[in-house]
Write a protein that holds these residues in place. Structure first.
Motif, PDB file in Angstrom:
ATOM      1  N   ILE A 136       0.836  -1.197   0.000  1.00  0.00           N
ATOM      2  CA  ILE A 136       0.000   0.000   0.000  1.00  0.00           C
ATOM      3  C   ILE A 136       0.870   1.246   0.000  1.00  0.00           C
ATOM      4  O   ILE A 136       0.575   2.244  -0.674  1.00  0.00           O
ATOM      5  CB  ILE A 136      -0.985   0.017   1.194  1.00  0.00           C
TER       6      ILE A 136
ATOM      7  N   ASN B  15       1.291   3.772  -3.078  1.00  0.00           N
ATOM      8  CA  ASN B  15       1.018   5.196  -2.874  1.00  0.00           C
ATOM      9  C   ASN B  15       2.179   6.049  -3.369  1.00  0.00           C
ATOM     10  O   ASN B  15       1.978   7.109  -3.974  1.00  0.00           O
ATOM     11  CB  ASN B  15       0.764   5.483  -1.392  1.00  0.00           C
TER      12      ASN B  15
ATOM     13  N   SER C 127       2.115   6.371  -7.118  1.00  0.00           N
ATOM     14  CA  SER C 127       0.926   6.921  -7.777  1.00  0.00           C
ATOM     15  C   SER C 127       0.442   8.280  -7.292  1.00  0.00           C
ATOM     16  O   SER C 127      -0.394   8.906  -7.958  1.00  0.00           O
ATOM     17  CB  SER C 127      -0.239   5.927  -7.632  1.00  0.00           C
ATOM     18  N   THR C 128       0.932   8.772  -6.159  1.00  0.00           N
ATOM     19  CA  THR C 128       0.285   9.964  -5.583  1.00  0.00           C
ATOM     20  C   THR C 128       1.073  11.269  -5.720  1.00  0.00           C
ATOM     21  O   THR C 128       0.557  12.319  -5.328  1.00  0.00           O
ATOM     22  CB  THR C 128      -0.025   9.737  -4.084  1.00  0.00           C
TER      23      THR C 128
ATOM     24  N   ALA D   2     -10.578  10.627  -5.956  1.00  0.00           N
ATOM     25  CA  ALA D   2      -9.894   9.340  -6.102  1.00  0.00           C
ATOM     26  C   ALA D   2      -8.658   9.263  -5.216  1.00  0.00           C
ATOM     27  O   ALA D   2      -8.428   8.254  -4.518  1.00  0.00           O
ATOM     28  CB  ALA D   2      -9.518   9.123  -7.565  1.00  0.00           C
ATOM     29  N   THR D   3      -7.857  10.315  -5.216  1.00  0.00           N
ATOM     30  CA  THR D   3      -6.584  10.289  -4.492  1.00  0.00           C
ATOM     31  C   THR D   3      -6.762  10.372  -2.988  1.00  0.00           C
ATOM     32  O   THR D   3      -6.183   9.575  -2.237  1.00  0.00           O
ATOM     33  CB  THR D   3      -5.682  11.454  -4.957  1.00  0.00           C
TER      34      THR D   3
ATOM     35  N   TRP E  10      -9.416   9.664  -1.266  1.00  0.00           N
ATOM     36  CA  TRP E  10     -10.056   8.433  -0.797  1.00  0.00           C
ATOM     37  C   TRP E  10      -9.025   7.313  -0.689  1.00  0.00           C
ATOM     38  O   TRP E  10      -9.030   6.529   0.256  1.00  0.00           O
ATOM     39  CB  TRP E  10     -11.176   8.019  -1.746  1.00  0.00           C
ATOM     40  N   GLN E  11      -8.139   7.236  -1.663  1.00  0.00           N
ATOM     41  CA  GLN E  11      -7.061   6.227  -1.624  1.00  0.00           C
ATOM     42  C   GLN E  11      -6.227   6.379  -0.355  1.00  0.00           C
ATOM     43  O   GLN E  11      -5.914   5.385   0.317  1.00  0.00           O
ATOM     44  CB  GLN E  11      -6.171   6.369  -2.865  1.00  0.00           C
TER      45      GLN E  11
ATOM     46  N   TYR F 190      -8.623   5.420   2.793  1.00  0.00           N
ATOM     47  CA  TYR F 190      -8.971   4.001   2.827  1.00  0.00           C
ATOM     48  C   TYR F 190      -7.739   3.158   3.173  1.00  0.00           C
ATOM     49  O   TYR F 190      -7.809   2.237   3.994  1.00  0.00           O
ATOM     50  CB  TYR F 190      -9.540   3.575   1.477  1.00  0.00           C
ATOM     51  N   GLY F 191      -6.604   3.473   2.548  1.00  0.00           N
ATOM     52  CA  GLY F 191      -5.377   2.725   2.826  1.00  0.00           C
ATOM     53  C   GLY F 191      -4.974   2.819   4.288  1.00  0.00           C
ATOM     54  O   GLY F 191      -4.568   1.824   4.907  1.00  0.00           O
TER      55      GLY F 191
END
Length: 228
Positions: A126, A130, A133-134, A162-163, A165-166, A169-170
């Motif tokens: 995770i 991250n 991708s972030t 999207a970001t 929330w990612q 949630y993670g």
């Protein structure tokens, strides 16, 4: 000579603080208006995330080194993990561009959660995911706050939901994994609250604000939330 001397005295916690102060201050200076609380908070968080994302990429690229360092740290600090954390945070950092000290962030954190030195674990993937991708979404949002006239509200709002929330949630699933697997057993409340709760809770609190801002942007069809 002075910058070299200052860098020689820098420790890891000082480097993190310096990054946050410099990047957030520069962004604020570039803003077309006085920042409101949401803008200041999101600039701070996005800049923090960019730094940590770089460290998360290092986590994936230097996992073998992290595993080796963890074995040494576990033998040295078993039963006194907080000493290992403090030693790491305040160790000299003569070269901020050397990835080795930053990789030790993960071997040190693994004293509390060994999953981070296990490249088959959720915690490892995770964070590595991250990291990969972030950074672009964080830069997009920073740019949107600095130049709201130059970006599409639809793009910023969708990417933001999207970001953020990612992130949230993670972090929530990570907390579930941490406690479900009893990694808190044998630790003091202060250690868990400070070293695990605070450091990961940041990725819940600020993303909630980011999600709210994203929804507001999509509902309003503009970036006025950044202005007042």
């Amino acid at each position: 000579l002075i910058p070299t001397f200052a860098m020689a005295l820098l420790n890891l916690i000082g480097a993190i603080i310096t990054w946050l102060v410099v990047t957030t201050s520069v962004a604020i200076l570039l803003l077309p208006h006085t920042p409101n609380a949401a803008v200041f908070s999101l600039l701070f968080f996005n800049n923090l995330n960019i730094l940590i994302a770089i460290c998360e990429i290092i986590l994936g690229l230097r996992i073998k080194t992290i595993q080796e360092d963890y074995k040494v740290l576990l033998e040295k600090y078993k039963g006194k993990e907080i000493q290992g954390v403090l030693s790491y945070l305040f160790m000299p950092l003569p070269n901020v561009f050397d990835s080795r000290p930053w990789s030790q962030m993960w071997s040190t954190y693994s004293l509390y959660d060994p999953s981070y030195q296990n490249n088959e674990s959720f915690g490892f993937f995770i964070d590595f995911g991250n990291g990969m991708s972030t950074i672009p979404p964080s830069l997009l949002w920073n740019f949107a706050m600095i130049r709201p006239d130059a970006v599409s509200p639809l793009l910023v709002g969708c990417v933001g939901i999207a970001t953020y929330w990612q992130f949230m949630y993670g972090a929530l699933i990570y907390f579930l994994s941490f406690f479900f697997n009893n990694r808190h057993k044998g630790r003091t409340v202060a250690e868990i609250a400070g070293f695990v709760g605070f450091t990961n809770g940041i990725w819940i609190v600020f993303p909630i604000l980011g999600i709210y801002a994203s929804v507001k942007i999509l509902a309003d069809g503009n970036l006025s939330i950044f202005e007042h």
